[in-house]
Design an enzyme around this catalytic site. Structure first.
Site: not given
Ligand code: UGA
Length: 431
Positions: A245, A122, A256, A87, A12, A200, A253, A150, A147
């Protein structure tokens, strides 16, 4: 143009740094890994990401971008500070904020008067408020700017976003942060920090829900002899639903979705608003991974003779990353399928365009040098990642090198045109 520091030059952070430099800002990005900093200053990209090398070279050449290993040095020269630290998932599903907490502790006194801390990673709802309370710097604003990148299309996602979310309790800081993105053609949605943080998690959880939903429908379609791709076409044309999607696969997977759905579920429980749907989304994903594994084992032969078949059978795998166009294998459903096949006693050999060495997660997995080597001598070939290389592969040659030309296309990459698959016993998912 504003002077910007980016703390953390991982996925990121690096995307944020190169793109903000591309937009005309002066950016100094920091990372504790001195080797990474050195490589980045030499223009070497430590991951597989389209256009990253081009934008990195551009920023280094025009002097708008540089990398340092001292975070304090980076923030002391800047007005905007993007916190882009990992995170990861903690022991109970909660987000682990140790890296962010340590950085805020270290940098608390270094932020110039009146500057703005921007939380990009995140983080759980309420983090910005906690960061502000712990910082003890009323002159420094804390803004949330999640953010939505992808992997594989991160640069395009940054430069052509659907929206920019800015969460703040300070209107002036929100306006200043929004101005950093002024040259992008996207609506800016301003709201509280808490709402921005919730956006998010909700966006990722919703997308994961869509995927678990369609994978569940795919399993039903297999059982009732319907075609999930026709179902997606029929559902997706309803613009309240959309076909985006909704591609079934071997499970979802990446770094995120699994951690974010788990973190939101943990948050829901901890605030007394349990969300069983989120737990079902995770369970359904595990079910899909098991289902695909079972289908591979079943393709090898009828149940009564399986112990013998298991000992002698060989499975070829195409694709190990969690999706195409990335080298990332974190929480990859492909690795989980391989692990479960090996646990059943099967020999597995795999090819992935980004993998050349044996991988530590699966030391017994034979890594092939090309798709044909992975298929050689196999009783079934499984497609677990939708790389373009596989669509373009010579299928006649593939069939020739296999012991039995069988294919389970767990990404349905050949679903639209099976004419090249003559000679293969072929099946997709949900069809
Ligand atoms: C995801 C989100 O899409 C980004 O918006 C978000 O910023 C990012 O997480 C994050 O939080 O950092 P990413 O993890 O790069 O991005 O991956 P996706 O492209 O969302 O794919 C996730 C998984 O879903 C992959 O395993 C992929 O193969 C699977 N997938 C995706 C499907 O099985 N079918 C689809 O139709 C789409």
């Amino acid at each position: 143009m504003g002077d910007v520091s980016v703390i953390g030059s991982g996925y990121v952070g690096l995307t944020t740094a190169v793109c903000l430099a591309h937009l005309g800002h002066n950016v100094v990005a920091a990372d504790i890994d001195a080797t990474r900093v050195e490589l980045l200053n030499e223009g070497q990209v430590p991951m597989f990401e389209a256009r990253m090398d081009q934008l990195l070279a551009e920023g280094l050449a025009n002097g708008r971008l540089r990398f340092v290993s001292d975070s304090a040095q980076a923030v002391e020269q800047s007005h905007f500070h993007f916190m882009c630290l990992p995170t990861p998932q903690g022991a109970n599903g909660e987000a682990d904020l140790d890296a962010l907490d340590a950085a805020m502790e270290e940098l608390g006194d270094a932020f110039p008067t009146g500057s703005i801390v921007i939380l990009k990673s995140t983080v759980p709802v309420g983090t910005a408020d906690e960061v502000r309370a712990n910082l003890l710097r009323p002159d420094v604003a804390v803004v949330s700017c999640p953010e939505f990148l992808r992997e594989g299309t991160a640069i395009n996602d940054f430069l052509s976003p659907d929206r920019i979310v800015v969460g703040s309790t300070n209107d002036r800081a929100a306006t200043d942060v929004a101005a950093l993105f002024a040259t992008l053609d996207a609506p800016v949605l301003t709201m509280s920090n808490r709402s921005a943080e919730a956006v998010k998690y909700s966006a990722n959880a919703f997308l994961a829900t869509k995927l678990s939903f369609i994978n569940s429908i795919a399993r039903i379609c297999e059982a009732v002899d319907a075609d999930v791709l026709d179902v997606v076409a029929g559902m997706g044309t309803d613009n309240r639903i959309s076909a985006k999607f909704l591609q079934p696969g071997p499970g979802w997977g990446g770094s995120c979705f699994p951690k974010d759905v788990a973190a939101l579920s943990h948050l829901a429980r901890s605030v007394g608003a349990p969300a069983p749907l989120l737990d079902a989304v995770l369970t359904a994903n595990n079910t899909q991974i098991s289902h695909v594994t079972t289908r591979i084992i079943q393709a090898l032969g009828p149940r009564p003779v399986q112990p013998r078949i298991k000992r002698e059978s060989r499975v070829g795998v195409w694709g190990l990353t969690f999706k195409a166009n990335t080298s990332d294998r974190r929480d990859s459903p492909a690795l989980e399928v391989v692990r479960r096949l090996q646990a059943s006693g099967l020999t597995v050999q795999a090819f992935d365009p980004t993998v050349t060495e044996p991988i530590t997660e699966l030391p017994d997995l034979m890594i092939a040098g090309d798709p044909y080597e992975a298929a050689a001598g196999c009783d079934v070939l499984v497609i677990l990642t939708e790389w373009e290389e596989f669509v373009l592969a010579d299928l006649e040659k593939t069939a020739e090198v296999m012991r039995v030309p069988r294919m389970l296309d767990a990404r349905n990459i050949f679903a639209a045109d099976t004419s090249q698959l003559e000679g293969f016993a072929y099946s997709g998912v949900g069809r």
